[in-house]
Design a protein around this motif. Structure first.
Motif, PDB file in Angstrom:
ATOM      1  N   LYS A  12       0.829  -1.222   0.000  1.00  0.00           N
ATOM      2  CA  LYS A  12       0.000   0.000   0.000  1.00  0.00           C
ATOM      3  C   LYS A  12       0.863   1.272   0.000  1.00  0.00           C
ATOM      4  O   LYS A  12       0.580   2.255   0.702  1.00  0.00           O
ATOM      5  N   ILE A  13       1.918   1.225  -0.805  1.00  0.00           N
ATOM      6  CA  ILE A  13       2.790   2.388  -0.977  1.00  0.00           C
ATOM      7  C   ILE A  13       2.134   3.345  -1.970  1.00  0.00           C
ATOM      8  O   ILE A  13       1.736   2.940  -3.062  1.00  0.00           O
ATOM      9  N   SER A  14       2.037   4.608  -1.608  1.00  0.00           N
ATOM     10  CA  SER A  14       1.409   5.592  -2.498  1.00  0.00           C
ATOM     11  C   SER A  14       2.435   6.537  -3.129  1.00  0.00           C
ATOM     12  O   SER A  14       2.153   7.166  -4.141  1.00  0.00           O
ATOM     13  N   LYS A  15       3.651   6.646  -2.512  1.00  0.00           N
ATOM     14  CA  LYS A  15       4.712   7.480  -3.058  1.00  0.00           C
ATOM     15  C   LYS A  15       6.030   6.735  -2.982  1.00  0.00           C
ATOM     16  O   LYS A  15       6.291   6.019  -2.015  1.00  0.00           O
ATOM     17  N   ASP A  70      -2.842   9.326   5.188  1.00  0.00           N
ATOM     18  CA  ASP A  70      -3.111   8.012   4.602  1.00  0.00           C
ATOM     19  C   ASP A  70      -2.108   7.639   3.507  1.00  0.00           C
ATOM     20  O   ASP A  70      -2.281   6.626   2.819  1.00  0.00           O
ATOM     21  N   GLU A  71      -1.063   8.429   3.334  1.00  0.00           N
ATOM     22  CA  GLU A  71      -0.066   8.152   2.299  1.00  0.00           C
ATOM     23  C   GLU A  71       1.167   7.477   2.900  1.00  0.00           C
ATOM     24  O   GLU A  71       1.596   7.812   4.007  1.00  0.00           O
TER      25      GLU A  71
END
Length: 519
Positions: free
Chosen positions: A174-177, A246-247
């Motif tokens: 769940k990596i966003s960056k 949430d990031e």
């Protein structure tokens, strides 16, 4: 005995080259070359005052001639040197990208410059890649030749399987960056996929990518000293580090294998601290993926002991042996692995690529990496099936043979005991440079005189130097804590005492003696 100890003292002083990074938080400011703050190089036995400051990015003095002895340092060396090339690169990029999608775009491989139709007359005799299709502009690693100067920038691009594995892993975590530090192929792959939800920022010394990515996704950067060549790019990167609650952000790095791990480790720590500062949270290490060969694992774990090695074999498209295809491919597959502080039990390796889940280790391992009931782990590192050596008390490569003098299994041909032992880690004091029989730390202790090492005629029995019992080595000795006081922190174990207590001889299998205090 005294003469022998003096000899060992001289022998253990290794002429090791030390590198020291700039630490502005501690007020340790280094002079700068055009590639940013320099590195202090010095030999351990001589000290930093006899060292010199050199470029962190280039080993070839033809590429960067900066070399100043520490004894000759003065004020003029601290004047910051600026590279104004980014002004020209940014102007060319604006013309290249903002000239309309229908405009024909080209790239001159001779000049390493993006051009449009109006520029073609200036490049008539050059190697020009004309009429670049849209997917080439979105992913320039599809046509840009990898840099191949081993003394400067040597680039190797991941193959499709490795890229898919990275993408799937980022999704699972769940990596966003993601910060792609020295990993342009992964950045381009992620940025060019419409379905990808991970925002990527590329930090790289290769200026060619500035033509294809604006300041919000690329910065011309030196990973060896955390130096940004352009202030505008630096500010945009700071904005990228700002995350919502949430990031999740991860740092991915694929540095040159000849790069000193101390430099990369220092930069990773600085980026983690910067992230915490920008987001106004207590310091916490960011998730890290570090791509490096398994045979250099000791250098990574020395600077970042929290990183563990995954069994996943990473392939490159432009390396003859670091791949699983072609005549030059290694029999055991690529030696390149993924080192990470992400718990290995949540790192899923693809079963279709010959990986399995080991329920005893509680992690995914390579199919050929069989679990050893004696060592209680899946021990293989190089892609072969290890075998357990009763003389070593360890699992070793199947091609190795045991050397009684070194107390290790090693290669059959070309083995030189004295040279080999210089690179070994002692099972007693955990330092590199000798084996247990020549451990100066242990020889200075009264224990060594009271319990001289037991000799055995059998070639199939190992004798522990600590407790003088057979069947195990010093690392797996049940009585190790009686003899040595150690501290384990973030995966690294070190001796931490000057006072040693002698176990009762009942526990050591001998007659009793009083406790003693070692000097």
């Amino acid at each position: 005995m005294k003469q022998e100890l003096e000899f060992l003292d001289r022998e253990d002083v290794q002429n090791r080259l030390v590198v020291k990074c700039e630490d502005d938080e501690e007020g340790d400011i280094h002079p700068q070359c055009v590639h940013g703050p320099t590195i202090l190089f010095y030999y351990e036995d001589k000290g930093p005052e006899h060292g010199y400051y050199g470029c962190s990015a280039y080993r070839d003095k033809k590429l960067c001639p900066f070399n100043v002895p520490a004894s000759e340092l003065n004020v003029k060396h601290f004047r910051r040197q600026y590279d104004t090339s980014t002004v020209l690169y940014r102007s060319a990029r604006k013309k290249f990208l903002e000239d309309g999608e229908d405009t024909q775009k080209h790239y001159c491989l001779s000049c390493n410059k993006a051009i449009v139709n109006d520029d073609l007359p200036k490049h008539l005799d050059h190697n020009v890649k004309q009429n670049l299709p849209k997917h080439y502009i979105q992913d320039p690693t599809l046509f840009l030749p990898p840099l191949n100067n081993d003394k400067a920038q040597a680039q190797y691009f991941f193959d499709e399987k490795s890229l898919q594995f990275f993408e799937n892993t980022l999704h699972d975590l769940k990596i966003s960056k993601i910060i792609c530090m020295g990993a342009p192929r992964l950045h381009c792959y992620l940025s060019s996929k419409p379905s990808n939800q991970v925002k990527s920022y590329l930090l790289d010394l290769d200026h060619r990518f500035i033509y294809f990515y604006d300041d919000t996704s690329f910065a011309w950067y030196n990973m060896c000293n955390n130096h940004f060549f352009d202030e505008l790019q630096k500010q945009e990167f700071f904005k990228f580090l700002k995350c919502q609650s949430d990031e999740r952000l991860l740092i991915f790095t694929d540095p040159p294998f000849g790069c000193r791990t101390e430099l990369i480790g220092s930069t990773l720590n600085k980026l983690s601290k910067l992230y915490s500062k920008i987001n106004q949270i207590p310091y916490q290490p960011l998730p890290i993926f570090w791509v490096f060969p398994y045979f250099l694992a000791q250098y990574i774990q020395k600077v970042m002991p929290s990183l563990q090695m995954s069994d996943y074999k990473i392939n490159y498209t432009n390396h003859d042996s670091y791949t699983d295809i072609g005549k030059s491919a290694r029999k055991q597959g690529s030696p390149v692995r993924l080192f990470t502080n992400v718990p290995l039990d949540i790192l899923k390796l693809p079963v279709k690529e010959q990986y399995k889940y080991c329920s005893k280790c509680q992690k995914y391992t390579a199919l050929e990496n069989r679990h050893c009931e004696i060592c209680k782990c899946c021990p293989s590192k190089n892609g072969s099936t290890y075998v357990h050596c009763n003389q070593c008390g360890l699992c070793v490569k199947p091609s190795y043979v045991h050397c009684r003098n070194c107390r290790r299994c090693t290669q059959k041909g070309g083995h030189n005991c004295s040279e080999y032992q210089k690179h070994q880690t002692c099972y007693i004091c955990r330092t590199v440079g000798h084996t247990e029989k020549r451990c100066l730390f242990w020889r200075k202790k009264v224990l060594h005189q009271m319990f001289p090492p037991k000799e055995t005629d059998s070639e199939n029995i190992i004798v522990c130097i600590l407790c003088n019992k057979i069947g195990h080595n010093e690392l797996s000795c049940d009585q190790r804590s009686f003899y040595l006081k150690e501290l384990t922190f973030m995966g690294e174990t070190q001796l931490c005492e000057n006072v040693y207590r002698m176990p009762t001889l009942k526990s050591a299998g001998k007659t009793s003696v009083n406790s003693f205090q070692a000097f």
